[in-house]
Motif scaffolding. Structure first.
Motif, PDB file in Angstrom:
ATOM      1  N   GLY A 153       0.811  -1.214   0.000  1.00  0.00           N
ATOM      2  CA  GLY A 153       0.000   0.000   0.000  1.00  0.00           C
ATOM      3  C   GLY A 153       0.847   1.268   0.000  1.00  0.00           C
ATOM      4  N   ASN A 154       2.153   1.115   0.192  1.00  0.00           N
ATOM      5  CA  ASN A 154       3.009   2.304   0.286  1.00  0.00           C
ATOM      6  C   ASN A 154       3.160   2.999  -1.065  1.00  0.00           C
ATOM      7  OD1 ASN A 154       3.792   0.337   2.442  1.00  0.00           O
ATOM      8  ND2 ASN A 154       5.007   2.109   3.112  1.00  0.00           N
ATOM      9  N   VAL A 155       2.893   4.289  -1.046  1.00  0.00           N
ATOM     10  CA  VAL A 155       3.152   5.130  -2.215  1.00  0.00           C
ATOM     11  C   VAL A 155       3.999   6.300  -1.725  1.00  0.00           C
ATOM     12  CG1 VAL A 155       2.156   6.563  -4.023  1.00  0.00           C
ATOM     13  CG2 VAL A 155       0.984   4.479  -3.295  1.00  0.00           C
ATOM     14  N   ASN A 156       5.173   6.437  -2.281  1.00  0.00           N
ATOM     15  CA  ASN A 156       6.042   7.550  -1.908  1.00  0.00           C
ATOM     16  C   ASN A 156       5.903   8.680  -2.909  1.00  0.00           C
ATOM     17  OD1 ASN A 156       7.030   6.470   0.494  1.00  0.00           O
ATOM     18  ND2 ASN A 156       8.707   5.401  -0.551  1.00  0.00           N
ATOM     19  N   LEU A 157       6.599   9.765  -2.614  1.00  0.00           N
ATOM     20  CA  LEU A 157       6.437  11.001  -3.354  1.00  0.00           C
ATOM     21  C   LEU A 157       7.711  11.329  -4.116  1.00  0.00           C
ATOM     22  CD1 LEU A 157       5.060  13.744  -3.855  1.00  0.00           C
ATOM     23  CD2 LEU A 157       5.817  14.453  -1.587  1.00  0.00           C
ATOM     24  N   LEU A 158       7.575  11.554  -5.402  1.00  0.00           N
ATOM     25  CA  LEU A 158       8.672  12.138  -6.175  1.00  0.00           C
ATOM     26  C   LEU A 158       8.280  13.586  -6.438  1.00  0.00           C
ATOM     27  CD1 LEU A 158      11.325  11.931  -7.800  1.00  0.00           C
ATOM     28  CD2 LEU A 158       9.951  11.240  -9.775  1.00  0.00           C
ATOM     29  N   ARG A 159       9.020  14.507  -5.846  1.00  0.00           N
ATOM     30  CA  ARG A 159       8.650  15.933  -5.950  1.00  0.00           C
ATOM     31  C   ARG A 159       9.710  16.664  -6.767  1.00  0.00           C
ATOM     32  NH1 ARG A 159       6.073  18.733  -0.888  1.00  0.00           N
ATOM     33  NH2 ARG A 159       4.246  17.845  -1.944  1.00  0.00           N
ATOM     34  N   LEU A 160       9.310  17.075  -7.958  1.00  0.00           N
ATOM     35  CA  LEU A 160      10.232  17.753  -8.871  1.00  0.00           C
ATOM     36  C   LEU A 160       9.853  19.228  -8.972  1.00  0.00           C
ATOM     37  CD1 LEU A 160      10.399  15.032 -11.701  1.00  0.00           C
ATOM     38  CD2 LEU A 160      11.876  15.294  -9.680  1.00  0.00           C
ATOM     39  N   TRP A 161      10.865  20.081  -9.003  1.00  0.00           N
ATOM     40  CA  TRP A 161      10.641  21.527  -8.950  1.00  0.00           C
ATOM     41  C   TRP A 161      10.763  22.155 -10.334  1.00  0.00           C
ATOM     42  CZ3 TRP A 161       8.790  22.827  -4.350  1.00  0.00           C
ATOM     43  CH2 TRP A 161       9.159  22.075  -3.219  1.00  0.00           C
ATOM     44  N   LYS A 162       9.800  23.019 -10.617  1.00  0.00           N
ATOM     45  CA  LYS A 162       9.831  23.799 -11.860  1.00  0.00           C
ATOM     46  C   LYS A 162      10.097  25.255 -11.496  1.00  0.00           C
ATOM     47  CE  LYS A 162       6.868  25.013 -15.804  1.00  0.00           C
ATOM     48  NZ  LYS A 162       6.386  26.386 -15.706  1.00  0.00           N
ATOM     49  N   ALA A 163      10.976  25.892 -12.246  1.00  0.00           N
ATOM     50  CA  ALA A 163      11.310  27.293 -11.967  1.00  0.00           C
ATOM     51  C   ALA A 163      10.349  28.212 -12.709  1.00  0.00           C
ATOM     52  CB  ALA A 163      12.739  27.586 -12.395  1.00  0.00           C
ATOM     53  N   GLU A 164       9.824  29.179 -11.967  1.00  0.00           N
ATOM     54  CA  GLU A 164       8.935  30.171 -12.573  1.00  0.00           C
ATOM     55  C   GLU A 164       9.311  31.545 -12.038  1.00  0.00           C
ATOM     56  OE1 GLU A 164       4.905  29.079 -11.709  1.00  0.00           O
ATOM     57  OE2 GLU A 164       4.959  27.345 -13.073  1.00  0.00           O
ATOM     58  N   ALA A 165       8.854  32.567 -12.734  1.00  0.00           N
ATOM     59  CA  ALA A 165       9.015  33.907 -12.171  1.00  0.00           C
ATOM     60  C   ALA A 165       8.065  34.013 -10.989  1.00  0.00           C
ATOM     61  CB  ALA A 165       8.682  34.951 -13.216  1.00  0.00           C
ATOM     62  N   PRO A 166       8.479  34.663  -9.912  1.00  0.00           N
ATOM     63  CA  PRO A 166       7.600  34.745  -8.750  1.00  0.00           C
ATOM     64  C   PRO A 166       6.311  35.462  -9.122  1.00  0.00           C
ATOM     65  CG  PRO A 166       9.783  35.616  -8.253  1.00  0.00           C
ATOM     66  CD  PRO A 166       9.753  35.331  -9.718  1.00  0.00           C
ATOM     67  N   GLU A 167       5.225  35.033  -8.499  1.00  0.00           N
ATOM     68  CA  GLU A 167       3.923  35.625  -8.779  1.00  0.00           C
ATOM     69  C   GLU A 167       3.945  37.124  -8.448  1.00  0.00           C
ATOM     70  OE1 GLU A 167      -0.560  34.649  -7.555  1.00  0.00           O
ATOM     71  OE2 GLU A 167       0.894  33.046  -7.151  1.00  0.00           O
ATOM     72  N   SER A 168       4.626  37.415  -7.352  1.00  0.00           N
ATOM     73  CA  SER A 168       4.675  38.804  -6.902  1.00  0.00           C
ATOM     74  C   SER A 168       5.728  39.588  -7.667  1.00  0.00           C
ATOM     75  CB  SER A 168       5.019  38.841  -5.419  1.00  0.00           C
ATOM     76  OG  SER A 168       6.334  38.348  -5.237  1.00  0.00           O
ATOM     77  N   PHE A 169       6.222  38.958  -8.730  1.00  0.00           N
ATOM     78  CA  PHE A 169       7.306  39.573  -9.484  1.00  0.00           C
ATOM     79  C   PHE A 169       6.928  41.009  -9.803  1.00  0.00           C
ATOM     80  CE2 PHE A 169      11.249  38.902 -11.425  1.00  0.00           C
ATOM     81  CZ  PHE A 169      11.336  39.855 -12.416  1.00  0.00           C
ATOM     82  N   ASP A 170       7.742  41.890  -9.286  1.00  0.00           N
ATOM     83  CA  ASP A 170       7.303  43.271  -9.196  1.00  0.00           C
ATOM     84  C   ASP A 170       8.073  44.126 -10.193  1.00  0.00           C
ATOM     85  OD1 ASP A 170       6.519  45.746  -8.452  1.00  0.00           O
ATOM     86  OD2 ASP A 170       6.479  45.251  -6.315  1.00  0.00           O
ATOM     87  N   PHE A 171       7.348  44.594 -11.190  1.00  0.00           N
ATOM     88  CA  PHE A 171       7.962  45.459 -12.193  1.00  0.00           C
ATOM     89  C   PHE A 171       8.570  46.693 -11.523  1.00  0.00           C
ATOM     90  CE2 PHE A 171       5.093  42.870 -14.536  1.00  0.00           C
ATOM     91  CZ  PHE A 171       5.687  42.681 -15.761  1.00  0.00           C
ATOM     92  N   GLN A 172       7.889  47.198 -10.493  1.00  0.00           N
ATOM     93  CA  GLN A 172       8.336  48.408  -9.809  1.00  0.00           C
ATOM     94  C   GLN A 172       9.689  48.181  -9.134  1.00  0.00           C
ATOM     95  OE1 GLN A 172       6.285  51.114 -10.114  1.00  0.00           O
ATOM     96  NE2 GLN A 172       5.052  49.728 -11.368  1.00  0.00           N
ATOM     97  N   VAL A 173       9.727  47.141  -8.320  1.00  0.00           N
ATOM     98  CA  VAL A 173      10.904  46.941  -7.480  1.00  0.00           C
ATOM     99  C   VAL A 173      12.131  46.573  -8.303  1.00  0.00           C
ATOM    100  CG1 VAL A 173      11.901  45.514  -5.639  1.00  0.00           C
ATOM    101  CG2 VAL A 173       9.530  46.316  -5.484  1.00  0.00           C
ATOM    102  N   PHE A 174      11.940  45.649  -9.210  1.00  0.00           N
ATOM    103  CA  PHE A 174      13.118  45.121  -9.884  1.00  0.00           C
ATOM    104  C   PHE A 174      13.504  45.891 -11.145  1.00  0.00           C
ATOM    105  CE2 PHE A 174      11.967  41.616  -7.173  1.00  0.00           C
ATOM    106  CZ  PHE A 174      13.203  41.231  -6.721  1.00  0.00           C
ATOM    107  N   ASN A 175      12.538  46.426 -11.813  1.00  0.00           N
ATOM    108  CA  ASN A 175      12.840  47.030 -13.112  1.00  0.00           C
ATOM    109  C   ASN A 175      11.976  48.272 -13.303  1.00  0.00           C
ATOM    110  OD1 ASN A 175      14.438  44.676 -14.433  1.00  0.00           O
ATOM    111  ND2 ASN A 175      12.607  43.764 -13.534  1.00  0.00           N
ATOM    112  N   VAL A 176      12.381  49.333 -12.690  1.00  0.00           N
ATOM    113  CA  VAL A 176      11.521  50.505 -12.740  1.00  0.00           C
ATOM    114  C   VAL A 176      11.276  50.929 -14.196  1.00  0.00           C
ATOM    115  CG1 VAL A 176      11.231  52.873 -11.932  1.00  0.00           C
ATOM    116  CG2 VAL A 176      12.499  51.222 -10.544  1.00  0.00           C
ATOM    117  N   GLY A 177      10.028  50.766 -14.601  1.00  0.00           N
ATOM    118  CA  GLY A 177       9.651  51.209 -15.942  1.00  0.00           C
ATOM    119  C   GLY A 177      10.245  50.381 -17.076  1.00  0.00           C
TER     120      GLY A 177
END
Ligand code: GPV
Length: 833
Positions: free
Chosen positions: A241-265
């Motif tokens: 009955g054992n099922v283990n987890l394979l957790r793989l990470w995908k890279a994305e731009a953060p949701e809060s990626f802030d045009f203001q903070v990082f790249n003004v205009g």
């Protein structure tokens, strides 16, 4: 934790639930439902891919209630958990494997028949996740299967590469790489977890200060942040009955990626930053062993390690509580040095984010990690320039310096005045440009270190990690690799599986491979031998048919011995030694067309790293030799040469069952373990091999009389190298060898071009770093012996049966039990069905 938020109650089983029922009727109903409600199709208009997806979802549904139950039990019982950290998972197709592990292969096949489905075509439709290069990545996949099967709570952490290992085409004899678009049509086996996501930062600088209590605190002000999002794949154990987890990470731009903070205009700049973020998990580096040493590769390593450690801390805080007991909840296994930055990352998170003092954090870190080394090749030992680290991971560099400072103090106290030793053991290589030695970081930050076969684990202690072994011998272990008999016998060779079950009188061997010993008493039984031969011939027929349809080579499965070398192309693996043997046989046949020899099919498979010139030239040589031999009617009734394009897990499963002879001919001391050697042997191939890696243990198990040994020992290799090896002497001292090498450059295999293979031949004659010429004569003699034995079928069959009967040790279930007992200190947590 979100992974336990799924419904806790599975609806009652009578009448059978469409999503859990295992009877033929409910499988049929579920399949039709999935085709309709998930793919939005009815039978008449469904594409082959729709048919596959419906099958995959039908199977996945049946794994999910076991998965949720496992997660609940693991959580509520505070089960100690192993986290396998690996940059690669070479999983291979899921569908057939999950059917086997669920125990419904047969009933599903019958359900398929009644629905008028082509079962084999549906299995063929699956695009395999090739998220690894070769042995190291496939080992991780076998270990995930075995962890679930032996019921050890485990999470596999890695990277969800959008493009896995490239697809290999052969054009005009050369390797041509095509990108692997495995996600193009969707992946039914993964579940996205958009809410399980962590920020991963890069660059910037650090700020040091003191808190109110006067303790020093560090703030890392990064200049880039990406988001790692979890994609989960369930990994079901066989018959449990054992099922283990394979957790793989995908890279994305953060949701809060802030045009203001990082790249003004700067709109385009912001979009560019988003692309940059997504680049991190875009593609697997296709080099196995020598590392590419590229900045993006280091970004990938830190990316998945940081997400994984943050996730482990989250899970610990959610279930157990205070981080002081982190190492009691988790053990983290480092699959080679690719995730070694985890040592500095756990230190950083404990100290900077959770205000833990150095000594407490170090104690937890040292007790969390264990490190597996997978190579002795000096050029494969990973190092990163200090300058790159400073630019990408300034805080980690500080931590590594501090680990090193404290560690080297203990070395100085232990070995007064031995500054040469201090320099050798330092985490920083100061010779030439300053570089960080990832293996040293992994060793210093781990509780246990292991090699992957007995010889390899011994050589580690006398070569690359000698100083560390002398200082703390109790931390060095061996865990011999293994492979899963579910995928590599039951799934890939069902005829053999059935025959074994019949003669053993049970199918317990699938979970307890030592039971194969029950075959021993039948090794000379003509009844078994006849059936054994039928099974092998049928597998050879399947392969011959497939090869004739893909590439056009025609092999005769009835008369020919199938002699196979399938693995990454590498000089140390010595595919060119195999080619020299083929050329020798070719020349003998040309000199004496009536030579009464055992017909052979020489079959190769393997990818070359795109930037590895010599490996690509070896592929061209194999195909060029094949072209001449296969088109020469004087010899092609006796020998044929085939190069199977795109050797991957799926294609490997076609090769292993069909092999009579398995080529394991690396220079002794170079192949850490090898695992293909085990897969072939488990399928009844006899091995021609050197005393290298796990070959030694295979020979010990099956008996020296059932193994074709040749070549120098690692010790002889070491001595010869020390004396000064002169390949030139061998070239001039052996007429046949000289004539074989000269034929390579004669133009015969290159339409008159005498330059094409010159670099390969010159390299052998002048350098020959892997001593092909020194082992040539022993190899030929051994091959002659092999042909003689093959001519005596009863003897060959007996040896083949004994090989299979004595392969119990090489189940990855045994490897995982070794890790659990001797390294991890984890007990199984059984979950019934
Ligand atoms: I380091 N291996 C690999 O496939 N890729 C790597 O980057 C490194 C090691 C292999 C070894 O070459 C094999 O001998 C071994 O069996 C396998 O890792 C698994 O341990």
């Amino acid at each position: 934790a979100p992974e336990t938020e799924a419904p806790t109650e599975v609806p009652a089983a009578t009448p059978e639930h469409t999503r859990t029922g295992m009877s033929k009727a409910s499988l049929k109903q579920a399949y039709i439902d999935n085709l309709f409600y998930i793919q939005g199709r009815f039978r008449e208009v469904a594409t082959p891919h729709d048919l596959y997806m419906a099958a995959a979802f039908t199977v996945r549904d049946r794994m999910l209630d076991r998965w949720v139950k496992s997660a609940q039990v693991y959580k509520t019982s505070h089960a100690r958990t192993v986290c396998y950290l690996s940059a690669e998972y070479l999983l291979g197709p899921h569908l057939a494997n999950n059917l086997v592990n669920l125990g419904i292969s047969e009933v599903a096949r019958r359900a398929g028949e009644e629905l008028d489905l082509d079962f084999e075509a549906i299995l063929e439709e699956e695009e395999e996740p090739g998220l690894g290069n070769g042995g190291l990545g496939r080992l991780a996949a076998c270990y995930m299967d075995s962890l679930a099967t032996v019921q050890i709570p485990a999470i596999g952490y890695g990277i969800r590469y959008e493009f896995g290992i490239f697809d290999q085409d052969i054009q005009n004899g050369w390797q041509v790489e095509r990108s692997d678009t495995w996600l193009r049509n969707g992946n039914p086996w993964e579940i996205p977890r958009p809410k399980i996501s962590f920020p991963v930062r890069y660059g910037g600088h650090t700020e040091h200060s003191r808190d109110q209590a006067g303790r020093s605190r560090v703030r890392w002000v990064a200049d880039m942040v990406v988001s790692g999002v979890a994609f989960d794949t369930p990994v079901l154990g066989y018959g449990v009955g054992n099922v283990n987890l394979l957790r793989l990470w995908k890279a994305e731009a953060p949701e809060s990626f802030d045009f203001q903070v990082f790249n003004v205009g700067d709109y385009y700049g912001a979009v560019h930053a988003k692309i940059e973020a997504e680049t991190i998990s875009k593609v697997l580096y296709p080099n196995d062993e020598p590392e590419a040493g590229k900045e993006l590769r280091l970004k990938q390593q830190y990316f998945f390690v940081s997400c994984s450690i943050q996730d482990m801390i989250r899970l610990h805080l959610n279930t157990v509580g205070p981080l002081e007991t982190f190492h009691e909840k988790f053990v983290a296994q480092l699959n080679d040095t690719h995730p070694a930055i985890a040592v500095a990352e756990l230190m950083r998170l404990l100290m900077d984010d959770h205000a833990m003092p150095w000594d407490a954090a170090w104690d937890i870190t040292r007790n969390t990690f264990c490190y597996t080394n997978h190579t002795l090749l000096p050029e494969a030992l990973e190092t990163w320039s200090v300058a790159l680290f400073e630019r990408l991971l300034p805080r980690h560099l500080e931590i590594i310096y501090e680990i090193n400072r404290r560690f080297l103090d203990t070395v100085r106290v232990r070995y007064l005045g031995d500054e040469a030793r201090v320099a050798r053991m330092s985490l920083i290589d100061e010779t030439g440009g300053r570089r960080i030695r990832m293996a040293h970081l992994a060793v210093v930050g781990s509780r246990a270190v292991n090699g992957v076969a007995a010889l390899h684990s011994e050589l580690i202690k006398t070569t690359i990690l000698k100083d560390f072994y002398e200082m703390s011998p109790e931390r060095f272990h061996n865990v011999t690799n293994g492979v899963t008999p579910r995928r590599f016998i039951v799934v890939s060779n069902p005829r053999l599986a059935e025959l074994i079950t019949e003669f053993c009188g049970h199918d317990r061997w699938i979970r307890d491979l030592d039971c194969l010993r029950d075959l021993e008493e039948h090794a000379e039984d003509p009844a078994l031998q006849a059936r054994w031969r039928e099974v092998k011939t049928a597998a050879k027929q399947d392969l011959a048919l497939w090869l004739s349809q893909h590439g056009g080579v025609v092999l005769d499965p009835q008369t020919m011995m199938f002699d196979i070398q399938a693995k990454r192309m590498h000089e140390y693996k010595r595919q060119h030694l195999n080619v020299l043997h083929i050329i020798r046989v070719y020349q003998r046949l040309k000199q004496n067309p009536n030579l009464g020899m055992v017909p052979r099919a020489f079959i190769f498979g393997g990818k070359a790293a795109p930037g590895y010139y010599m490996a690509k030239l070896m592929i061209k040589l194999i195909n060029s030799v094949a072209e001449v031999i296969n088109n020469d009617p004087q010899v092609n009734g006796f020998i044929r040469v085939a190069f199977m394009a795109d050797f991957n897990v799926k294609n490997g499963q076609r090769l292993y069952p069909a092999a009579d002879l398995s080529e394991q001919i690396s220079l002794a001391g170079k192949e850490a373990s090898g695992t293909g050697n085990m897969k072939f042997s488990m399928n009844g191939a006899l091995t021609v091999g050197t005393l290298d890696g796990a070959n030694i243990e295979i020979r010990d198990e099956v008996g020296a009389e059932n193994f074709f040994l040749f070549g120098m020992t690692a010790e002889e290799v070491r001595r010869k190298q020390a004396e000064g090896y002169r390949p030139w002497d061998y070239y001039h001292g052996d007429d046949e060898l000289r004539s074989d090498i000269d034929l390579v450059t004669s133009g015969l295999f290159s339409h008159g071009d005498t330059n094409l293979f010159r670099p390969l031949a010159d390299h052998l004659i002048n350098q020959d770093p892997f001593m092909v010429l020194a082992d040539y004569r022993a190899y030929l003699n051994c091959q002659d012996r092999i042909s003689e034995v093959y001519d005596r079928p009863a003897e060959w069959d007996r040896m083949s049966i004994l090989n299979v009967a004595r392969m119990g040790k090489f189940s990855s279930d045994r490897s995982i039990r070794d890790y659990a007992e001797r390294i991890w200190g984890i007990e199984p947590k059984p979950i019934g069905i």
